[in-house]
Design a protein around this motif. Structure first.
Motif, PDB file in Angstrom:
ATOM      1  N   VAL A   2       2.114   8.561   2.876  1.00 13.14           N
ATOM      2  CA  VAL A   2       1.650   9.526   3.880  1.00 13.14           C
ATOM      3  C   VAL A   2       2.431   9.336   5.184  1.00 13.14           C
ATOM      4  O   VAL A   2       2.878  10.296   5.820  1.00 13.14           O
ATOM      5  CB  VAL A   2       0.126   9.389   4.106  1.00 13.14           C
ATOM      6  CG1 VAL A   2      -0.333  10.262   5.274  1.00 13.14           C
ATOM      7  CG2 VAL A   2      -0.635   9.744   2.835  1.00 13.14           C
ATOM      8  N   GLU A   3       2.626   8.046   5.575  1.00 12.01           N
ATOM      9  CA  GLU A   3       3.403   7.762   6.799  1.00 12.01           C
ATOM     10  C   GLU A   3       4.820   8.300   6.713  1.00 12.01           C
ATOM     11  O   GLU A   3       5.418   8.697   7.715  1.00 12.01           O
ATOM     12  CB  GLU A   3       3.447   6.241   7.064  1.00 12.01           C
ATOM     13  CG  GLU A   3       2.165   5.730   7.692  1.00 12.01           C
ATOM     14  CD  GLU A   3       2.222   4.236   7.975  1.00 12.01           C
ATOM     15  OE1 GLU A   3       3.337   3.694   8.127  1.00 12.01           O
ATOM     16  OE2 GLU A   3       1.137   3.627   8.016  1.00 12.01           O
ATOM     17  N   ASN A  36       0.852  -1.182   0.000  1.00 16.83           N
ATOM     18  CA  ASN A  36       0.000   0.000   0.000  1.00 16.83           C
ATOM     19  C   ASN A  36       0.895   1.243   0.000  1.00 16.83           C
ATOM     20  O   ASN A  36       1.131   1.876   1.037  1.00 16.83           O
ATOM     21  CB  ASN A  36      -0.921  -0.018   1.226  1.00 16.83           C
ATOM     22  CG  ASN A  36      -1.996   1.057   1.141  1.00 16.83           C
ATOM     23  OD1 ASN A  36      -1.856   2.026   0.379  1.00 16.83           O
ATOM     24  ND2 ASN A  36      -3.050   0.887   1.911  1.00 16.83           N
ATOM     25  N   ASN A  54       2.746  14.111   0.663  1.00 14.10           N
ATOM     26  CA  ASN A  54       1.340  14.461   0.475  1.00 14.10           C
ATOM     27  C   ASN A  54       0.580  13.233  -0.017  1.00 14.10           C
ATOM     28  O   ASN A  54       1.151  12.371  -0.690  1.00 14.10           O
ATOM     29  CB  ASN A  54       1.196  15.586  -0.549  1.00 14.10           C
ATOM     30  CG  ASN A  54       1.750  16.899  -0.011  1.00 14.10           C
ATOM     31  OD1 ASN A  54       1.805  17.099   1.202  1.00 14.10           O
ATOM     32  ND2 ASN A  54       2.173  17.758  -0.910  1.00 14.10           N
ATOM     33  N   LYS A  55      -0.715  13.185   0.313  1.00 12.95           N
ATOM     34  CA  LYS A  55      -1.515  12.033  -0.085  1.00 12.95           C
ATOM     35  C   LYS A  55      -1.538  11.922  -1.615  1.00 12.95           C
ATOM     36  O   LYS A  55      -1.692  12.926  -2.308  1.00 12.95           O
ATOM     37  CB  LYS A  55      -2.943  12.184   0.446  1.00 12.95           C
ATOM     38  CG  LYS A  55      -3.676  10.867   0.385  1.00 12.95           C
ATOM     39  CD  LYS A  55      -5.045  10.920   1.044  1.00 12.95           C
ATOM     40  CE  LYS A  55      -5.669   9.534   0.945  1.00 12.95           C
ATOM     41  NZ  LYS A  55      -7.112   9.576   0.993  1.00 12.95           N
ATOM     42  N   GLY A  56      -1.324  10.706  -2.091  1.00 12.65           N
ATOM     43  CA  GLY A  56      -1.384  10.487  -3.540  1.00 12.65           C
ATOM     44  C   GLY A  56      -0.028  10.432  -4.218  1.00 12.65           C
ATOM     45  O   GLY A  56       0.058  10.131  -5.397  1.00 12.65           O
ATOM     46  N   THR A  94       0.296   4.081  -1.197  1.00  8.83           N
ATOM     47  CA  THR A  94      -0.451   5.322  -0.947  1.00  8.83           C
ATOM     48  C   THR A  94      -0.423   5.645   0.552  1.00  8.83           C
ATOM     49  O   THR A  94      -0.096   6.761   0.960  1.00  8.83           O
ATOM     50  CB  THR A  94      -1.910   5.174  -1.438  1.00  8.83           C
ATOM     51  OG1 THR A  94      -1.876   4.751  -2.808  1.00  8.83           O
ATOM     52  CG2 THR A  94      -2.656   6.489  -1.328  1.00  8.83           C
ATOM     53  N   ARG A  95      -0.734   4.619   1.390  1.00  9.21           N
ATOM     54  CA  ARG A  95      -0.753   4.834   2.846  1.00  9.21           C
ATOM     55  C   ARG A  95       0.672   5.064   3.382  1.00  9.21           C
ATOM     56  O   ARG A  95       0.919   5.973   4.175  1.00  9.21           O
ATOM     57  CB  ARG A  95      -1.380   3.610   3.547  1.00  9.21           C
ATOM     58  CG  ARG A  95      -1.412   3.722   5.074  1.00  9.21           C
ATOM     59  CD  ARG A  95      -2.148   2.554   5.728  1.00  9.21           C
ATOM     60  NE  ARG A  95      -1.607   1.237   5.408  1.00  9.21           N
ATOM     61  CZ  ARG A  95      -0.491   0.728   5.951  1.00  9.21           C
ATOM     62  NH1 ARG A  95       0.199   1.427   6.848  1.00  9.21           N
ATOM     63  NH2 ARG A  95      -0.059  -0.457   5.599  1.00  9.21           N
TER      64      ARG A  95
END
Lengths: 198, 403
Positions: A129-130, A123, A134-136, A125-126
């Motif tokens: 962020v961690e 994952n 930025n998201k995405g 995408t997650r």
């Protein structure tokens, strides 16, 4: 993947226009070249791309200079930056038997088994962020999954290439995203049905 | 390869222009050339390159600015593609007739109508007779090296030089290449000094209406008429083949690369069958040649590196021991056949050995050129024993049609 280390390795990257698949492929080309592959050719699909539409880019890696610049038709590996593309495009088109499908997906690897092929899932995408992105932003994370599944290029060289490419644009976070994804990548071999995580 | 980098062909071209210390860049954007001029514009804005970027409203004006800059003794550069090159055409002929040392990259693309942004060679072929020297690069290293050498060639011969490289296949593809150190380039390419640079202290009359016959000027010196000046352009263009070879040797001494400025043969020494092609297509044939050699066929590929002036005797001599020559090209003279094929045929005519010739048209408007189809068509041409009439054998064959 030792068996294909001696010949040309063809990697097809699937992403969406604007998602950074070309940058990801370029980073891997750089890292391959730095780790001793004399031939590294990255050719984006030649067309009129639109933001959000599925796009592909071709990456060829070999020990010697590459003379044939024609697009990849029989990849050894496909890397997919967005698992939703699976519903729009046949990412396995031309994929060699036993080839890798490397996916950014929130679903488990068991949901992404392709008979006759090997799958690696994380994952990105997650984990991006961690890592502080930025998201995405997934194009650097997915490089970690590529490094883990293919075993072709050392993760340290990959993250160095990421940090160099993203100088001034969160280099450490981008490199960390790849490292987190590297550690989290789960793999299944659907040519035999065995887990290859170990 | 320690200082090699991986970048696109367009960036490779821009880096060469920066190293050449071009002083005026005038360009109008057109796909797939745009990133060359974007990169140059960035380099100038950031102060990494000391040049003036002139944003023009058309390709015709871009070449006009280059003509003005060269006339003032300043080193100019521009780049274009496809219909942009055609829009420049009137100024291309002017630049050549005025004997101005201008260097231009042409990022080869098919010509509209209908619109195509993809690669073929028709843009360059259509300007074959403009009086420009035409170089074709096969990879990024050749883009860098040919562009640097092109400035030297233009300034030694006073003839403008077009460096061609394939749109997308090279322009947008990333691969490793090396760039020379600035000191190496400075040693190879001295500052541009133009004898006829515009100077109010020393007025000259240049390119005015020139009479059909020669005449004496105000100092009673015999001056050629139009035909004499055009004859000199032609003669000096023929001599440019030798100048290009000498420049390549100088470049080798300074930068350590080169050695194949006119033709670049691969496994041609004992070849019965020789493929001739220009640009990245010639490199694509290397793998095909290796596979055919594995099948026991004596095949080679000969890349043509300079198309105008046409190195007719060098090519004809290189093909004297071949039994069959297959010319693959991405452009043609509509209503006849491939332009390169026709040129090679005419080059061979005065020579004792005239191999069988085959003409293949491929990849127009970016139509895919699968390596497998190159392999199959060469192999078929090698093994076929089919009797064709001379007229049939001379017809171009179109590969990959989807009619």
């Amino acid at each position: 993947m030792q068996s294909i280390k001696d010949q040309m390795i063809q990697i097809r990257w699937h992403g969406r226009g604007g998602q950074g698949a070309i940058t990801a492929a370029k980073v891997v080309a750089e890292a391959a070249f730095r780790s001793g592959y004399g031939g590294a050719v990255m050719a984006p699909t030649f067309g009129t791309e639109r933001r959000g539409a599925p796009v592909t880019t071709s990456l060829k890696i070999a020990h010697n200079k590459i003379y044939d610049l024609s697009p990849i038709t029989t990849p050894d590996i496909v890397v997919v930056l967005d698992y939703m593309i699976l519903y729009e495009v046949d990412v396995t088109a031309g994929l060699k038997p036993g080839g890798w499908i490397i996916l950014n997906s929130p679903l488990t690897v068991e949901k992404h088994l392709f008979p006759g092929y090997r799958t690696a899932v994380a994952n990105a995408t997650r984990l991006g962020v961690e890592a502080g992105l930025n998201k995405g932003i997934v194009n650097t994370g997915i490089i970690g999954a590529f490094g883990r599944a293919s075993g072709l290029i050392d993760i340290d060289i990959l993250t160095e290439a990421i940090a160099a490419e993203f100088a001034g644009r969160k280099p450490e976070e981008n490199a960390l995203a790849a490292r987190l994804v590297y550690d989290a990548t789960l793999m299944r071999d659907s040519t035999t049905g065995e887990s290859t995580d170990a | 390869m320690s200082d090699a980098i991986i970048e696109s062909g367009n960036v490779a071209a821009a880096m060469a222009v920066q190293l050449a210390r071009a002083e005026v860049i005038a360009a109008y954007p057109i796909t797939p050339q745009t990133p060359v001029t974007e990169k140059l514009s960035e380099l100038i804005t950031s102060g990494e390159m000391d040049a003036e970027y002139v944003a023009v409203e058309s390709e015709h004006s871009a070449m006009a600015v280059c003509i003005g800059a060269a006339s003032a003794g300043v080193r100019p550069f521009t780049a274009t593609s496809s219909n942009g090159l055609l829009y420049m055409s009137e100024q291309l002929h002017w630049a050549a007739g005025a004997r101005l040392p201008i260097v231009m990259c042409v990022v080869n693309r098919g010509i509209g109508a209908p619109w195509s942004v993809w690669n073929d060679h028709q843009d360059a072929i259509s300007q074959r007779d403009a009086g420009w020297i035409q170089i074709f690069a096969k990879d990024h290293q050749e883009i860098v090296d040919s562009t640097l050498k092109a400035f030297r060639l233009a300034e030694l011969t006073h003839i403008p030089v077009m460096v061609n490289y394939d749109g997308y296949y090279l322009s947008h593809t990333y691969m490793p290449f090396e760039t020379p150190e600035p000191e190496q380039v400075d040693a190879f390419l001295p500052t541009f000094e133009y004898k006829h640079a515009l100077n109010p202290e020393r007025p000259e009359s240049l390119n005015t209406v020139t009479l059909p016959d020669a005449r004496r000027d105000v100092k009673s010196i015999q001056r050629g008429g139009y035909m004499d000046l055009r004859h000199n352009l032609h003669e000096e263009m023929r001599l440019a083949i030798k100048v290009w070879q000498e420049i390549d040797q100088e470049f080798q001494k300074v930068c350590g690369r080169g050695g194949a400025p006119i033709i670049d043969p691969y496994r041609c020494d004992d070849a019965d069958f020789v493929v001739v092609a220009m640009g990245s297509l010639a490199n694509q044939f290397r793998d095909v040649v290796d596979r055919l050699r594995d099948d026991g066929l004596k095949v080679g590929v000969l890349a043509l590196q300079i198309y105008r002036p046409f190195p007719n005797s060098i090519i004809a001599e290189a093909l004297q021991s071949a039994k069959h020559v297959m010319v693959y090209e991405k452009g043609l003279s509509y209503g006849y056949q491939g332009a390169l094929y026709g040129d090679i045929k005419s080059a061979l005519y005065p020579y004792p050995s005239r191999p069988c010739l085959h003409n293949f048209i491929v990849g127009l408007g970016g139509r895919g050129i699968p390596t497998e189809s190159l392999f199959q068509t060469v192999k078929t041409a090698c093994v076929q024993d089919e009797q064709m009439s001379p007229a049939q054998a001379d017809e171009p064959r179109w590969i990959g049609l989807q009619l």
